[in-house]
Motif scaffolding. Structure first.
Motif, PDB file in Angstrom:
ATOM      1  N   ALA A 160      63.101  62.108  71.346  1.00  0.00           N
ATOM      2  CA  ALA A 160      62.497  62.594  72.586  1.00  0.00           C
ATOM      3  C   ALA A 160      61.507  63.724  72.322  1.00  0.00           C
ATOM      4  O   ALA A 160      61.781  64.645  71.549  1.00  0.00           O
ATOM      5  CB  ALA A 160      63.590  63.080  73.538  1.00  0.00           C
ATOM      6  N   LYS A 161      60.370  63.637  72.982  1.00  0.00           N
ATOM      7  CA  LYS A 161      59.341  64.680  72.920  1.00  0.00           C
ATOM      8  C   LYS A 161      59.055  65.148  74.352  1.00  0.00           C
ATOM      9  O   LYS A 161      58.072  64.756  74.969  1.00  0.00           O
ATOM     10  CB  LYS A 161      58.059  64.135  72.276  1.00  0.00           C
ATOM     11  CG  LYS A 161      58.242  63.561  70.884  1.00  0.00           C
ATOM     12  CD  LYS A 161      58.611  64.636  69.877  1.00  0.00           C
ATOM     13  CE  LYS A 161      58.708  64.043  68.463  1.00  0.00           C
ATOM     14  NZ  LYS A 161      59.178  65.061  67.489  1.00  0.00           N
ATOM     15  N   PRO A 162      59.913  65.969  74.896  1.00  0.00           N
ATOM     16  CA  PRO A 162      59.772  66.353  76.311  1.00  0.00           C
ATOM     17  C   PRO A 162      58.549  67.225  76.540  1.00  0.00           C
ATOM     18  O   PRO A 162      58.133  67.995  75.659  1.00  0.00           O
ATOM     19  CB  PRO A 162      61.066  67.123  76.578  1.00  0.00           C
ATOM     20  CG  PRO A 162      61.451  67.681  75.243  1.00  0.00           C
ATOM     21  CD  PRO A 162      61.049  66.642  74.248  1.00  0.00           C
TER      22      PRO A 162
ATOM     23  N   ILE B  44      63.698  71.578  76.502  1.00  0.00           N
ATOM     24  CA  ILE B  44      65.062  71.294  76.940  1.00  0.00           C
ATOM     25  C   ILE B  44      66.000  72.173  76.113  1.00  0.00           C
ATOM     26  O   ILE B  44      66.043  72.065  74.892  1.00  0.00           O
ATOM     27  CB  ILE B  44      65.418  69.812  76.787  1.00  0.00           C
ATOM     28  CG1 ILE B  44      64.479  68.944  77.641  1.00  0.00           C
ATOM     29  CG2 ILE B  44      66.873  69.578  77.177  1.00  0.00           C
ATOM     30  CD1 ILE B  44      64.725  67.454  77.498  1.00  0.00           C
TER      31      ILE B  44
ATOM     32  N   ALA C  11      62.317  67.290  82.597  1.00  0.00           N
ATOM     33  CA  ALA C  11      61.351  67.819  81.637  1.00  0.00           C
ATOM     34  C   ALA C  11      60.018  67.093  81.679  1.00  0.00           C
ATOM     35  O   ALA C  11      59.009  67.620  81.194  1.00  0.00           O
ATOM     36  CB  ALA C  11      61.933  67.741  80.222  1.00  0.00           C
ATOM     37  N   MET C  12      59.987  65.909  82.277  1.00  0.00           N
ATOM     38  CA  MET C  12      58.772  65.097  82.270  1.00  0.00           C
ATOM     39  C   MET C  12      58.023  65.117  83.598  1.00  0.00           C
ATOM     40  O   MET C  12      56.963  64.504  83.716  1.00  0.00           O
ATOM     41  CB  MET C  12      59.127  63.656  81.897  1.00  0.00           C
ATOM     42  CG  MET C  12      59.727  63.514  80.510  1.00  0.00           C
ATOM     43  SD  MET C  12      58.672  64.169  79.181  1.00  0.00           S
ATOM     44  CE  MET C  12      57.381  62.924  79.161  1.00  0.00           C
TER      45      MET C  12
ATOM     46  N   LEU D 218      69.175  62.807  72.947  1.00  0.00           N
ATOM     47  CA  LEU D 218      67.740  63.081  73.049  1.00  0.00           C
ATOM     48  C   LEU D 218      67.098  63.202  71.669  1.00  0.00           C
ATOM     49  O   LEU D 218      65.989  62.701  71.437  1.00  0.00           O
ATOM     50  CB  LEU D 218      67.515  64.351  73.865  1.00  0.00           C
ATOM     51  CG  LEU D 218      67.871  64.237  75.356  1.00  0.00           C
ATOM     52  CD1 LEU D 218      67.858  65.619  76.009  1.00  0.00           C
ATOM     53  CD2 LEU D 218      66.912  63.299  76.079  1.00  0.00           C
TER      54      LEU D 218
ATOM     55  N   ALA E  68      71.747  63.582  79.781  1.00  0.00           N
ATOM     56  CA  ALA E  68      70.555  63.433  78.951  1.00  0.00           C
ATOM     57  C   ALA E  68      69.396  62.891  79.779  1.00  0.00           C
ATOM     58  O   ALA E  68      68.248  63.349  79.664  1.00  0.00           O
ATOM     59  CB  ALA E  68      70.845  62.502  77.777  1.00  0.00           C
ATOM     60  N   SER E  69      69.685  61.915  80.633  1.00  0.00           N
ATOM     61  CA  SER E  69      68.641  61.334  81.467  1.00  0.00           C
ATOM     62  C   SER E  69      68.097  62.343  82.467  1.00  0.00           C
ATOM     63  O   SER E  69      66.873  62.453  82.644  1.00  0.00           O
ATOM     64  CB  SER E  69      69.191  60.110  82.206  1.00  0.00           C
ATOM     65  OG  SER E  69      68.223  59.594  83.095  1.00  0.00           O
TER      66      SER E  69
ATOM     67  N   TRP F  47      65.903  64.833  80.723  1.00  0.00           N
ATOM     68  CA  TRP F  47      64.636  64.210  80.349  1.00  0.00           C
ATOM     69  C   TRP F  47      63.723  64.036  81.559  1.00  0.00           C
ATOM     70  O   TRP F  47      62.542  64.382  81.517  1.00  0.00           O
ATOM     71  CB  TRP F  47      64.898  62.865  79.682  1.00  0.00           C
ATOM     72  CG  TRP F  47      63.663  62.043  79.472  1.00  0.00           C
ATOM     73  CD1 TRP F  47      63.249  60.964  80.186  1.00  0.00           C
ATOM     74  CD2 TRP F  47      62.666  62.254  78.467  1.00  0.00           C
ATOM     75  NE1 TRP F  47      62.064  60.483  79.699  1.00  0.00           N
ATOM     76  CE2 TRP F  47      61.686  61.252  78.641  1.00  0.00           C
ATOM     77  CE3 TRP F  47      62.512  63.180  77.448  1.00  0.00           C
ATOM     78  CZ2 TRP F  47      60.568  61.169  77.827  1.00  0.00           C
ATOM     79  CZ3 TRP F  47      61.395  63.090  76.625  1.00  0.00           C
ATOM     80  CH2 TRP F  47      60.432  62.096  76.817  1.00  0.00           C
ATOM     81  N   GLN F  48      64.276  63.512  82.641  1.00  0.00           N
ATOM     82  CA  GLN F  48      63.470  63.303  83.844  1.00  0.00           C
ATOM     83  C   GLN F  48      62.900  64.627  84.358  1.00  0.00           C
ATOM     84  O   GLN F  48      61.731  64.707  84.755  1.00  0.00           O
ATOM     85  CB  GLN F  48      64.324  62.655  84.941  1.00  0.00           C
ATOM     86  CG  GLN F  48      64.894  61.288  84.598  1.00  0.00           C
ATOM     87  CD  GLN F  48      63.912  60.155  84.839  1.00  0.00           C
ATOM     88  OE1 GLN F  48      62.729  60.367  85.064  1.00  0.00           O
ATOM     89  NE2 GLN F  48      64.409  58.928  84.787  1.00  0.00           N
TER      90      GLN F  48
END
Length: 237
Positions: free
Chosen positions: A79-81, A85, A228-229, A74, A221-222, A225-226
């Motif tokens: 990455a900019k969640p 995270i 967090a978005m 990330l 990681a995915s 990310w998912q």
């Protein structure tokens, strides 16, 4: 990313031997960027301690490596969640989830932590096996399963299969579920883990496959990310 070590004093169980238990947790995070969501948390975790008869390669050095690599991925992609995270490397899991229980008690339990509990989106743990991630035990969370199914589908070409609506016990995500927030652990291969390495003197590094750790780290990681978005917090039971 790493904000230093934070310690959590573990609670000694009523039936503990006459010595003092303590657990050290290491916490790091990628701060959220959305002004409305940055105080909400998506958390990854794995336990650092191991059983005394082996070196703990599959229980749980591979899990710790997976979560550290997920965070490195990330960071590497910039990455900019929207949500923060966070990753935790727990101590004291083998003695009764002491590190995660202490952190949850300090940060999520009780009236004083009501807002933190509301802001906590999800905890992803990794333990109870080795090898690639096949899917997640959904802890009977039907609302989250729809999302997880869509997120997992993109990894079928690297070994992902399906999420199953059942429970996994005896590891750190249970501390979070007990506090009323979502916690999940994936399915991995148990064949050699259960029969050969788990809590034995065969839990050594030659039973760890780096390619499997890479796959698991990509999946974690995915999913972080998912989560967090999302526009909304991950569904709760």
């Amino acid at each position: 990313m790493w904000h230093g070590a934070r310690t959590a004093q573990a609670v000694e169980p009523d039936n503990a031997p006459l010595h003092y238990f303590s657990a050290l947790n290491v916490i790091a995070e990628i701060p959220g960027t959305d002004p409305a969501l940055k105080d909400q948390v998506v958390m990854l975790g794995a336990h650092l301690d191991s059983w005394h008869t082996g070196v703990g390669a599959t229980d749980n050095a591979d899990g710790v490596t997976t979560m550290m690599e997920a965070m490195r991925i990330l960071k590497a992609v910039g990455a900019k969640p929207r949500r923060t995270i966070r990753v935790a490397i727990w101590g004291g899991e083998e003695q009764g989830l002491l590190g995660s229980k202490a952190w949850v008690a300090q940060h999520l339990v009780g009236d004083a932590n009501r807002q933190a509990r509301e802001d906590f989106s999800v905890y992803f743990n990794i333990d109870n096996g080795t090898g690639p991630i096949y899917g997640f035990a959904m802890e009977n969370n039907e609302g989250a399963k729809t999302l997880f199914d869509a997120w997992l589908a993109q990894f079928r070409d690297i070994g992902a299969r399906r999420n199953v609506n059942m429970k996994i016990t005896s590891t750190d995500h249970m501390s979070f579920i007990a506090a009323g927030v979502p916690g999940f652990n994936p399915f991995q291969s148990y064949e050699n883990y259960d029969l050969r390495t788990h809590h034995t003197n065969m839990d050594t590094r030659d039973h760890v496959n780096p390619e499997n750790i890479r796959q698991a780290a990509i999946v974690m990681a995915s999913f972080a990310w998912q989560s967090a978005m999302l526009d909304d917090r991950l569904p709760r039971k």
